[in-house]
Design an enzyme around this catalytic site. Structure first.
Site, short mmCIF file in Angstrom:
data_model
loop_
_atom_site.label_atom_id
_atom_site.label_comp_id
_atom_site.label_asym_id
_atom_site.label_seq_id
_atom_site.Cartn_x
_atom_site.Cartn_y
_atom_site.Cartn_z
N TYR A 241 0.84 -1.20 0.00
CA TYR A 241 0.00 0.00 0.00
C TYR A 241 0.88 1.25 0.00
O TYR A 241 0.71 2.15 -0.83
CB TYR A 241 -0.92 0.00 1.24
CG TYR A 241 -1.87 1.17 1.22
CD1 TYR A 241 -3.16 1.01 0.73
CD2 TYR A 241 -1.46 2.44 1.63
CE1 TYR A 241 -4.02 2.10 0.66
CE2 TYR A 241 -2.32 3.52 1.55
CZ TYR A 241 -3.60 3.35 1.07
OH TYR A 241 -4.43 4.42 0.99
N LYS B 140 -24.97 -0.08 20.70
CA LYS B 140 -24.90 1.37 20.88
C LYS B 140 -23.42 1.73 21.02
O LYS B 140 -22.79 1.49 22.05
CB LYS B 140 -25.70 1.78 22.12
CG LYS B 140 -25.81 3.27 22.26
CD LYS B 140 -26.84 3.63 23.33
CE LYS B 140 -27.03 5.13 23.42
NZ LYS B 140 -25.81 5.87 23.66
N ASP C 124 -20.15 3.76 21.54
CA ASP C 124 -19.87 4.92 22.39
C ASP C 124 -18.89 5.86 21.70
O ASP C 124 -17.69 5.84 21.95
CB ASP C 124 -19.30 4.43 23.72
CG ASP C 124 -19.46 5.48 24.81
OD1 ASP C 124 -20.11 6.52 24.53
OD2 ASP C 124 -18.96 5.26 25.92
N CYS D 280 13.44 12.13 42.24
CA CYS D 280 13.28 10.87 41.50
C CYS D 280 13.40 9.69 42.48
O CYS D 280 14.38 9.63 43.24
CB CYS D 280 14.35 10.77 40.41
SG CYS D 280 14.40 9.15 39.64
N GLU E 37 -29.38 -3.21 17.60
CA GLU E 37 -28.03 -2.80 17.21
C GLU E 37 -27.20 -2.49 18.44
O GLU E 37 -27.74 -2.22 19.51
CB GLU E 37 -28.11 -1.51 16.34
CG GLU E 37 -28.91 -1.71 15.09
CD GLU E 37 -29.11 -0.42 14.29
OE1 GLU E 37 -28.44 0.59 14.59
OE2 GLU E 37 -29.96 -0.43 13.39
N CYS F 95 20.27 8.61 35.18
CA CYS F 95 19.31 7.90 36.04
C CYS F 95 19.20 6.46 35.56
O CYS F 95 18.85 6.21 34.40
CB CYS F 95 17.95 8.58 36.02
SG CYS F 95 16.70 7.64 36.90
N TYR G 144 -25.38 4.21 10.52
CA TYR G 144 -26.58 3.43 10.85
C TYR G 144 -27.90 4.13 10.49
O TYR G 144 -28.96 3.67 10.87
CB TYR G 144 -26.60 3.06 12.34
CG TYR G 144 -26.28 4.21 13.29
CD1 TYR G 144 -27.13 5.30 13.41
CD2 TYR G 144 -25.12 4.18 14.06
CE1 TYR G 144 -26.82 6.34 14.27
CE2 TYR G 144 -24.82 5.22 14.93
CZ TYR G 144 -25.67 6.30 15.02
OH TYR G 144 -25.38 7.33 15.87
N ARG H 277 -23.10 16.64 15.77
CA ARG H 277 -24.51 16.78 16.12
C ARG H 277 -24.79 18.16 16.74
O ARG H 277 -25.82 18.76 16.49
CB ARG H 277 -24.87 15.67 17.09
CG ARG H 277 -26.25 15.73 17.61
CD ARG H 277 -26.63 14.45 18.33
NE ARG H 277 -27.93 14.63 18.91
CZ ARG H 277 -28.14 15.11 20.12
NH1 ARG H 277 -27.11 15.41 20.88
NH2 ARG H 277 -29.35 15.29 20.58
N LYS I 207 -34.66 -0.59 17.24
CA LYS I 207 -35.36 0.32 16.33
C LYS I 207 -36.45 -0.47 15.63
O LYS I 207 -36.15 -1.57 15.12
CB LYS I 207 -34.38 0.85 15.27
CG LYS I 207 -33.20 1.57 15.84
CD LYS I 207 -32.18 1.94 14.78
CE LYS I 207 -31.02 2.68 15.43
NZ LYS I 207 -29.93 2.96 14.50
S1 IVH Z 1 -29.86 5.87 16.26
C1 IVH Z 1 -32.82 8.99 15.12
N1 IVH Z 1 -28.17 3.86 16.51
O1 IVH Z 1 -26.39 7.19 20.73
C2 IVH Z 1 -31.58 8.16 15.23
N2 IVH Z 1 -27.70 5.86 17.69
O2 IVH Z 1 -27.65 8.26 23.11
C3 IVH Z 1 -30.95 8.29 16.55
N3 IVH Z 1 -25.62 5.81 18.97
O3 IVH Z 1 -27.04 10.35 19.41
C4 IVH Z 1 -29.68 7.55 16.68
N4 IVH Z 1 -25.02 3.77 18.42
O4 IVH Z 1 -24.84 9.18 18.73
C5 IVH Z 1 -28.46 5.12 16.87
N5 IVH Z 1 -26.75 2.02 16.60
C6 IVH Z 1 -27.04 3.28 16.96
C7 IVH Z 1 -26.21 4.02 17.81
C8 IVH Z 1 -26.59 5.32 18.16
C9 IVH Z 1 -24.69 4.85 19.10
C10 IVH Z 1 -25.55 7.14 19.63
C11 IVH Z 1 -25.95 8.32 18.76
C12 IVH Z 1 -27.06 8.96 19.51
C13 IVH Z 1 -26.79 8.51 20.92
C14 IVH Z 1 -27.99 8.61 21.80
#
Ligand code: IVH
Length: 676
Positions: free
Chosen positions: A37, A115, A117, A404, A113, A427, A222, A136, A286
């Protein structure tokens, strides 16, 4: 090279590099080695320098950053960037599910899904080209971080289709990158990030985008702002479409049809979360059908069709027994809390770095305090706070050391750093650390010379600096504990092999302030010989792309020191290689014109007698060919060893050029060859 030839070559390089970036950063399936690469990338850099009109916005060279932004412009989100409602128990989650089922009067299936961080980001593409990226912010107004996001390799600069869309997702710092970043910062005496999320946020808001580029951020996308644009009806299909378009999506999501399946998903990932390469703080469910999203809508802040289940915090209380101070190779003195052992996120923890004296003072941690312990990035033990209610009555403020703990020299703060440093070059702790660094894998890579053996060598006065390693004799080593003839020979051999290293390893191994492995490589490739570098001025060094003033000054100061010059002489006398053995950028550019296999699709078949197949493949790739598995009309060349079978027959039928092993070797050696 004519413009026409350059255009063809640049296009081919871009196509290959974009493909390899996608395989590595989006699909997590690298197909070429890093050096392949790098070599192609350097060719592109060189060609774009000569033919600047060929630079396009989607060129991989546009990802290095380097722009210094005056600040971040505000961006208003036409469709607000929503957050998510939180729940903390399965019962609450189940209540959410029932409410939703009632309001749509149907059984709702969910896409479950992880979440992630990190930080929410929004990406806009016009006709398939990345044009804007933002944070955001407060959901309505965010900040324009387009230039920073361009350096994030998992974000496609062009999509696989020329469509106009806005997508959203999470930008995060992988755990490994976070650990390495904090280690570097601690060694450099800088403040550390409390967790990968803060590290990602800090990295995205760098005004110097070259800095963002160094931070190894990644993304999971996502959300599509207007799913109709993509003709998808469910969240699970939307994720598939996003992946087809070139985005990195998280593959751990799952369509679930009831609370039992959702609970199983939660339990599964609560157990697995420590094994993931990124931080998650819960799961998100969701409603899978987009018609349901439209039907129930959103509140001002959160959607009514999705909710986050937050994992309970992994936290333990324990007692601080002692505070230990250790010295790193740069002289930084770091405090570590020693505590009663507790189980935390899958391991037993009894030590936590307190990073620097300021932080220790700020948290006011004292011996015998009860503290709350968690793992930053799910991996690094961190004390969050002292449990003040449980502080013993006779507790006293911890007093920071002034000297030290190893050599007794006065500790100092350099350039307003948070770190305390021992700056005594004699040292012993500092010398031992630098010797271990010199021998380490990314430096001189001396197999078997770990910190314990370095300690023995040093304590027995067999070495006092890195040049001493090359004077060691078998008789000396035989006097050490656990050293027998075999281990002695092995170590001496490993030390001897290291004499042949290309000089960038030495340059990194010397532990020059601010000079990491990458800077060492760039500087070595430019100056070719350490003696050349030793006479260079900061201006000479600054000619190199991505080397800044701090590194240039540090190199000049380092080599101005007489003791350093003596050390380099000693290494030279000990026959340690002081030259760059890799390809220089000019040589690589030359290669682009001269290689006989450049851009060819090559198939290797049959048994090779003189070459290892892996070496043959390496050579071909390094010289611009791509090695493929099967023969087709697109194949340019077949290299056939003996006993070649169907691939040889097929190549003959398709009238593809065929070389035998000897012919290939002649080409490799640059010798003209007449086939008889
Ligand atoms: S959906 C309308 N999906 O969590 C859509 N959010 O605590 C709203 N986040 O602001 C977000 N993983 O930054 C969605 N799989 C996921 C996520 C996710 C992390 C974050 C996102 C959101 C925050 C809310």
């Amino acid at each position: 090279m004519t413009l026409e030839e350059a255009t063809k070559r640049v296009n081919q390089l871009k196509t290959d590099l974009i493909k390899w970036t996608r395989q590595y950063y989006v699909l997590d399936q690298p197909t070429v080695e890093d050096h392949v690469y790098d070599e192609h990338y350097l060719q592109l850099v060189e060609l774009e320098k000569v033919f600047p009109n060929l630079v396009t916005p989607n060129s991989p060279t546009q990802r290095v950053g380097g722009q210094v932004l005056p600040g971040f412009e505000k961006v208003s989100h036409e469709v607000p960037m929503l957050s998510l409602g939180d729940v903390f128990s399965i019962e609450e989650l189940s209540e959410f599910d029932q409410r939703l089922q009632k309001s749509v009067d149907a059984e709702v299936s969910y896409n479950a899904e992880l979440k992630i961080d990190g930080l929410a980001i929004s990406l806009t593409y016009e006709n398939g080209v990345f044009v804007k990226g933002s944070t955001r912010g407060d959901g309505t107004i965010g900040e324009d971080i387009t230039e920073n996001l361009k350096t994030v390799k998992s974000i496609p600069l062009t999509l696989t289709e020329p469509i106009s869309i806005e997508v959203r997702g999470e930008c995060y710092m992988p755990t490994k990158a976070f650990v390495a970043l904090n280690k570097r910062r601690e060694e450099a005496g800088e403040t550390v990030f409390a967790n990968p999320r803060n590290a990602a946020a800090g990295s995205l808001r760098q005004l110097n985008t070259a800095e963002t580029a160094q931070r190894q951020l990644s993304t999971f996308i996502y959300y599509i702002v207007d799913p109709n644009a993509l003709d998808v009806k469910t969240q699970s299909d939307a994720l598939k479409r996003l992946a087809e378009l070139g985005f990195r999506t998280n593959t751990e999501s799952r369509v679930t049809s009831d609370m039992t399946e959702i609970s199983a998903y939660i339990n599964e990932y609560q157990a697995k979360r420590h094994d993931l390469s990124y931080d998650i703080d819960g799961i998100v469910i969701k409603a899978n059908l987009f018609t349901i999203h439209d039907e129930v809508g959103n509140t001002v802040k959160v959607p009514k069709w999705a909710i986050a289940y937050k994992f309970p915090p992994d936290e333990q209380e324990t007692k601080v027994l002692d505070i230990e101070w250790t010295i790193g190779r740069t002289g930084v003195v770091t405090p570590t809390a020693i505590m009663n052992p507790v189980q935390l996120a899958g391991t037993t923890v009894s030590r936590a770095s307190l990073h620097n004296g300021d932080l220790l003072k700020q948290k006011d941690i004292r011996i015998n305090d009860m503290v709350k312990l968690h793992k930053a990035g799910d991996i690094i033990p961190e004390i969050s706070e002292v449990v003040l209610d449980k502080r013993p009555d006779d507790s006293v403020v911890y007093i920071l050391p002034t000297n030290c703990p190893v050599c007794g020299a006065l500790l100092v703060h350099l350039d307003e750093e948070v770190a305390l440093r021992c700056i005594n070059p004699k040292c012993p702790a500092l010398i031992k650390e630098s010797l271990a660094h010199f021998a380490s894998r990314n430096a001189m890579n001396i197999d078997g010379l770990g910190p314990k053996i370095v300690e023995q060598l040093f304590e027995n006065k067999l070495i006092s600096d890195v040049a001493g390693l090359y004077q060691l004799t078998a008789d000396q080593l035989l006097t050490l504990d656990n050293f027998k003839e075999k281990s002695v020979n092995k170590l001496l051999n490993a030390i001897d092999i290291s004499r042949q290293n290309s000089v960038e390893r030495l340059l990194f191994g010397l532990g020059i302030r601010h000079v990491g492995a990458k800077a060492a490589r760039l500087v070595s490739a430019e100056f070719k010989d350490i003696h050349q570098l030793m006479t260079a001025t900061a201006e000479d060094i600054l000619v190199i792309d991505s080397i800044g003033q701090v590194i240039a000054d540090s190199l000049v100061t380092y080599f101005a020191n007489d003791q350093v010059r003596e050390l380099i002489d000693e290494l030279d006398n000990a026959q340690v290689n002081l030259t760059f053995l890799g390809k220089t950028t000019a040589e690589i550019a030359e290669l682009a014109e001269g290689s006989p296999v450049m851009d060819k699709k090559v198939v290797l078949t049959g048994t090779l007698d003189q070459l290892k197949r892996s070496d043959a493949k390496k050579w071909l790739e390094a010289n611009g060919a791509s090695v493929v598995g099967s023969v087709s009309k697109k194949t340019d060349l077949l290299i056939a060893g003996h006993d070649a079978g169907s691939k040889l027959i097929k190549a003959e039928q398709l009238e593809i050029e065929i070389w035998d092993e000897q012919q290939f070797i002649s080409v490799m050696e640059g010798v003209s060859y007449e086939k008889n």
